[in-house]
Design a protein around this motif. Structure first.
Motif, short mmCIF file in Angstrom:
data_model
loop_
_atom_site.label_atom_id
_atom_site.label_comp_id
_atom_site.label_asym_id
_atom_site.label_seq_id
_atom_site.Cartn_x
_atom_site.Cartn_y
_atom_site.Cartn_z
N ARG A 121 0.83 -1.02 0.00
CA ARG A 121 0.02 0.18 -0.07
C ARG A 121 0.89 1.34 0.23
NH1 ARG A 121 -4.39 -2.34 4.40
NH2 ARG A 121 -6.10 -2.79 3.08
N GLU A 156 -8.85 0.03 -3.07
CA GLU A 156 -8.25 1.24 -2.22
C GLU A 156 -7.19 1.96 -3.16
OE1 GLU A 156 -6.85 -0.22 1.33
OE2 GLU A 156 -8.66 -0.88 2.44
N HIS A 157 -6.73 1.18 -3.82
CA HIS A 157 -5.46 1.97 -4.71
C HIS A 157 -5.75 1.48 -6.24
CE1 HIS A 157 -3.23 2.75 -1.09
NE2 HIS A 157 -3.70 1.67 -0.54
#
Length: 301
Positions: A121, A156-157
């Motif tokens: 992340r 999320e990314h």
């Protein structure tokens, strides 16, 4: 990144020095086969045997060749174990002109899954929106990431663009990712040993070594054109060689280098120690391979 995306090898001179001119020929040869992306450095590049100066110089050679071209993408790999170093290297590669980053998660001393996910992340966030290929190679690293975890990270990314699946076999994870909502595309590695199954399960590309790129280009062309029978036939011819060479990473690196030397791409098949030294039968196997695929592998000198 679609179709064939070779990992570039690094030629050394007989005394173990980097052959920069030979590497430039490798880059130009691979790009001339019609691929639309290349990756450096990976296991096939012996990245773990390059110092920082060598790695930087060779990356510069690659980006100088791909930078002026809009038809090819340079994928620069990040394998640092420390998150701080991985973020720094990824940012530097993007600043230098890399089109994508290939991220190998940390694995030294068996980090927890939570630590691995945090590392991934951090790199994704640091270079967004630059797309990232997440390399999942459990046999080489011992790192375990399941499809559900990867899907959460991708949600999320958004710059997590692709997964390079090198589990053995890779098909189940490729299919799971392809069935996600939205689908998360995957490419297959591991020299294409499971390529037909990967294609049937939704793989959008393959990322092998580079010394016989023309064979993979022809394989992909057949499958992409719907010629499954022709693709299977060519893969059956290739499988006895790649299935043996992929028994050990150092073995296929040595075999591919000898293939490149036999084809006239560079002068020495030297691998930096520790390495696999081909025995007499393995050398004969390389020569049988070149005879078997003479129709697809012209001399390059």
């Amino acid at each position: 990144m679609r179709g064939v995306s070779p990992v570039l090898e690094v030629p050394f001179t007989e005394d173990g020095a980097v052959d920069v001119a030979g590497f430039r020929r490798v880059v130009r040869y691979v790009l001339a086969t019609g691929v639309t992306s290349v990756m450096f450095p990976g296991f096939a590049s012996e990245f773990h045997k390059l110092d920082e100066r060598e790695r930087t110089e060779l990356t510069g050679v690659l980006l100088a060749e791909t930078g002026p071209r809009e038809d090819v993408a340079a994928i620069v790999a990040v394998q640092d174990h420390a998150t701080r170093l991985a973020v720094s290297r990824a940012r530097a590669a993007v600043a230098a002109g890399a089109d994508m980053i290939n991220l190998l998660p940390p694995h030294f001393l068996a980090p927890t899954r939570r630590a691995v996910v945090a590392h991934v992340r951090a790199v994704l966030a640091a270079i967004a929106p630059t797309p990232v290929v997440l390399q999942y190679a459990p046999a080489e690293t011992g790192t375990s990431l399941d499809g559900a975890t990867i899907r959460v990270i991708a949600a999320e990314h958004p710059n997590l663009a692709l997964i390079k699946v090198e589990s053995s076999p890779p098909g189940a994870l490729i299919a799971e990712l392809a069935a996600a909502e939205p689908p998360l595309p995957a490419v297959e590695g591991y020299a294409g040993v499971q390529l037909p199954d990967a294609v049937r399960r939704g793989a959008v590309g393959t990322q092998p070594g580079c010394s016989f790129t023309e064979i993979y280009v022809e394989l992909w062309r057949r499958f992409a054109a719907g010629d499954d029978e022709g693709g299977e036939e060519l893969h059956r011819r290739l499988l006895p060689f790649i299935s043996y060479w992929m028994l050990d990473t150092e073995l296929i690196v040595a075999a591919e280098k000898l293939v490149s030397v036999r084809r006239g791409l560079f002068a020495s098949a030297c691998c930096r120690e520790p390495c696999h030294r081909l025995d007499a039968e393995e050398v004969r196997m390389v020569d049988r391979f070149l005879a078997e695929f003479a129709d697809l592998l012209p001399a390059l000198d």
